[in-house]
Design an enzyme around this catalytic site. Structure first.
Site, PDB file in Angstrom:
ATOM      1  N   TYR A 337       0.856  -1.193   0.000  1.00 17.54           N
ATOM      2  CA  TYR A 337       0.000   0.000   0.000  1.00 17.54           C
ATOM      3  C   TYR A 337       0.892   1.242   0.000  1.00 17.54           C
ATOM      4  O   TYR A 337       1.754   1.404   0.867  1.00 17.54           O
ATOM      5  CB  TYR A 337      -0.879  -0.034   1.240  1.00 17.54           C
ATOM      6  CG  TYR A 337      -2.046   0.952   1.279  1.00 17.54           C
ATOM      7  CD1 TYR A 337      -2.162   2.010   0.391  1.00 17.54           C
ATOM      8  CD2 TYR A 337      -3.039   0.818   2.231  1.00 17.54           C
ATOM      9  CE1 TYR A 337      -3.225   2.885   0.434  1.00 17.54           C
ATOM     10  CE2 TYR A 337      -4.120   1.694   2.304  1.00 17.54           C
ATOM     11  CZ  TYR A 337      -4.207   2.730   1.403  1.00 17.54           C
ATOM     12  OH  TYR A 337      -5.264   3.602   1.456  1.00 17.54           O
ATOM     13  N   CYS A 338       0.701   2.128  -0.987  1.00 16.31           N
ATOM     14  CA  CYS A 338       1.418   3.403  -1.057  1.00 16.31           C
ATOM     15  C   CYS A 338       2.925   3.173  -1.066  1.00 16.31           C
ATOM     16  O   CYS A 338       3.440   2.468  -1.925  1.00 16.31           O
ATOM     17  CB  CYS A 338       0.969   4.303   0.092  1.00 16.31           C
ATOM     18  SG  CYS A 338       1.541   6.016  -0.024  1.00 16.31           S
ATOM     19  N   LEU A 339       3.663   3.721  -0.107  1.00 11.43           N
ATOM     20  CA  LEU A 339       5.105   3.520  -0.047  1.00 11.43           C
ATOM     21  C   LEU A 339       5.443   2.039   0.129  1.00 11.43           C
ATOM     22  O   LEU A 339       6.482   1.569  -0.341  1.00 11.43           O
ATOM     23  CB  LEU A 339       5.700   4.346   1.097  1.00 11.43           C
ATOM     24  CG  LEU A 339       7.204   4.243   1.345  1.00 11.43           C
ATOM     25  CD1 LEU A 339       7.990   4.540   0.084  1.00 11.43           C
ATOM     26  CD2 LEU A 339       7.622   5.169   2.470  1.00 11.43           C
ATOM     27  N   LEU A 365      -1.316  -0.987  -4.231  1.00 13.38           N
ATOM     28  CA  LEU A 365      -2.419  -0.064  -3.980  1.00 13.38           C
ATOM     29  C   LEU A 365      -1.887   1.366  -3.951  1.00 13.38           C
ATOM     30  O   LEU A 365      -1.002   1.694  -3.162  1.00 13.38           O
ATOM     31  CB  LEU A 365      -3.097  -0.388  -2.644  1.00 13.38           C
ATOM     32  CG  LEU A 365      -3.528  -1.841  -2.401  1.00 13.38           C
ATOM     33  CD1 LEU A 365      -4.261  -1.952  -1.062  1.00 13.38           C
ATOM     34  CD2 LEU A 365      -4.386  -2.363  -3.527  1.00 13.38           C
TER      35      LEU A 365
END
Length: 604
Positions: A337-339, A365
């Site tokens: 997710y993200c980073l 994501l």
């Protein structure tokens, strides 16, 4: 004929404050203020010089913009005339309304603007005039900045961003005397709302040690493991960088291949496990996946030298070894997710270079890989700002979580700053308990060395997209070597990771990629449980080079993307095996989920 009585004008009852209570309050204020000012002044010797330098650099850009505007007096005069005409039209429509006719609008607030939802902004002539005057003026200022010539694209974006911060701050909704809701509350309570607001502000200043740390929610209403982050599980491994959580199964059989989740370390993992009804983690467990998750440490000054290499080595690489001990499985599926998704892509590239592709599918994501167009965050990655940030991090050994939180709040200032300013300080209300805002307030630090590497190599120089552009653990990272199946989810309203930018990143892999676009933004897009029956998502079996071309031919489906993803992932997860209980493998249980690492808060 009897004289007709005029109806009596009923004024709200005014409650006067108690003098003894007021005296006690101001004594309390004086006592607290001394401590707050002392804390504030002690910080200025370190933070003040760098903040002043940043402000001077920004002021220089605005001075240059003013000079360019003044250099074309004809254009400026025309703009002023246009504004004057709009004001005259507003006055002409206001005058009849003062004598009882319906108030006509010259300008309306943008769709989704919640600042002017109180009825008096529309129904009361005075406040309608104030609102429309503000909207006309702010729109005029935006247009002036947007149309100024002679700046490169990056500088213009910076000017527009900070102009919006300035204009938003001056909204009449942010001042007691020009906000009708605050005026009513002040009259009805005899000013008690402002007294309560002052108490709230002093409490936030004290909690932030002289810096305003605005509460968005009731911080005492939640406890990790009790009413948020409650999915049952155990910590089965830990090192100085992360704890590895294994969640208890909820089905008699599970897929053979485990699922490893990479949360971002820029904030905490339990955005994916706020409550049972919207927990992505619990939902994955209920679909029959053996779920492991890395819960990152909240670093302090002792971890100043921790680098991106350390997050790779002591994060996913260590987790893969631990999962094999716990389950006997050498290969996993993974979700980032993200980073965390950025780290997942780096991990897959590293493993491909080593010839050991132990992650056999990747789900990303809202993940940035190509940082050519980072959206509004671009205004924070100029050389002067990064250099100033690095000097502050050198003094502490880390980036304070409050700075990161402020940065993200500025992207949506009206929703994440000014709405709470009005509610907490002008209306004097206590913050409402809200689990999402509790998570949002639970900020994390960034190690100085890691964060500098991340900003410079990924955001500033965009080296991750280039084969061998960065090297980790002595290995050049080449995302084109990632050939495993990939599910790439973005959100159409994402202001942190713009979907067109994330789409360009999905093109860097050479394996099969399924790109999916969800409704809503950076949080609500991914965290959208099927039971909520909200939003929609788009799919397209094709994967063209252009994002707009992909969307033009994409199919829209109502509801959550989760079932679509589970179907995709299930085909890659092997046959079913008896459910695995944490602690029954070669790794003993250390403690209950969510573990101790995630419970470390910076400010309470």
């Amino acid at each position: 004929m009897a004289e007709q009585k005029k109806p009596e004008l009923k004024l709200p009852e005014i409650k006067m404050p108690d003098p003894a209570e007021m005296a006690q309050l101001f004594s309390h204020i004086a006592e607290k203020s001394q401590v707050i000012v002392k804390d504030f002044l002690s910080r200025q010797s370190t933070d003040g010089a760098h903040d002043m330098k940043d402000t001077m650099a920004l002021g220089k850009s605005f001075m240059e913009m003013t000079q360019k505007i003044m250099a074309d007096p004809a254009k400026l005069a025309q703009a002023q005339m246009d504004l004057w005409k709009n004001y005259m039209e507003l006055w002409q429509k206001t005058l009849p309304a003062m004598f009882g006719q319906p108030m006509e609008s010259v300008v309306r607030e943008p769709k989704g603007d919640k600042r002017f939802k109180h009825d008096d902004w529309q129904d009361n002539v005075l406040f309608s005039y104030i609102k429309q005057s503000y909207l006309l003026t702010s729109g005029w200022i935006y247009d002036m900045v947007a149309n100024v010539e002679g700046f490169d694209d990056k500088t213009k974006k910076k000017l527009q961003f900070y102009t919006r911060q300035f204009v938003d701050a001056l909204s009449p909704s942010n001042f007691a005397m020009t906000n009708p809701e605050v005026v009513r509350a002040t009259i009805e309570s005899g000013g008690q709302n402002l007294i309560n607001g002052l108490k709230n502000m002093l409490g936030d200043l004290e909690r932030g040690k002289g810096k305003l740390s605005m509460r968005m929610t009731d911080l005492d209403a939640f406890e990790l493991g009790k009413n948020v982050a409650t999915t049952p599980g155990k910590v089965v491994y830990q090192n100085e960088m992360m704890q590895l959580l294994q969640y208890d199964p909820s089905t008699p059989d599970v897929f053979k291949k485990p699922l490893l989740i990479f949360p971002p370390w820029i904030n905490k993992f339990y955005i994916m496990d706020l409550r049972p009804k919207n927990s992505l983690i619990k939902w994955c467990v209920d679909q029959g996946f053996t779920v492991f998750l890395m819960s990152w440490i909240n670093p302090d000054e002792k971890m100043a030298e921790k680098a991106f290499d350390d997050y790779l080595k002591d994060g996913p690489l260590a987790a893969l070894e631990a999962i094999e001990q716990a389950t006997g499985e050498a290969e996993v599926n993974a979700l980032g997710y993200c980073l965390g998704g950025t780290l997942l892509s780096v991990t897959n590239a590293y493993l491909a270079a080593q010839g050991t592709p132990r992650i056999t599918s990747g789900t990303h994501l809202t993940t940035m890989l190509n940082f050519a167009q980072p959206g509004e965050l671009e205004v924070f990655i100029e050389e002067e700002q990064i250099a100033s940030l690095e000097k502050r991090m050198e003094l502490k050994g880390y980036l304070d979580g409050s700075e990161m939180a402020t940065t993200f709040s500025m992207l949506r200032a009206n929703d994440l700053i000014w709405s709470f300013f009005i509610s907490n300080y002008l209306l004097g209300k206590d913050p409402f308990p809200f689990d999402l805002l509790y998570w949002n307030s639970d900020s994390t630090r960034m190690p100085a060395k890691m964060h500098s590497f991340y900003l410079r190599n990924l955001y500033q120089h965009n080296r991750l997209k280039d084969p061998g552009g960065i090297t980790l653990l002595g290995t050049p990272i080449d995302l084109s070597k990632v050939k495993v199946p990939t599910y790439f989810l973005s959100a159409i309203e994402d202001h942190i990771a713009p979907w067109t930018s994330t789409y360009s990143g999905s093109l860097l892999f050479t394996g099969p990629v399924k790109f999916v676009l969800s409704g809503s933004g950076h949080i609500a897009g991914p965290i959208n449980p099927p039971a909520a029956n909200k939003y929609f998502f788009w799919t397209n079996p094709k994967h063209p080079a252009d994002a707009d071309e992909w969307l033009k031919e994409a199919k829209q489906t109502d509801g959550s993307w989760w079932p679509d993803w589970a179907k995709w992932l299930g085909k890659l997860s092997g046959e079913k095996v008896p459910a695995r209980v944490p602690g029954t493998g070669k790794l003993p249980v250390i403690e209950d989920a969510p573990g101790s690492y995630v419970k470390a808060r910076l400010v309470k």
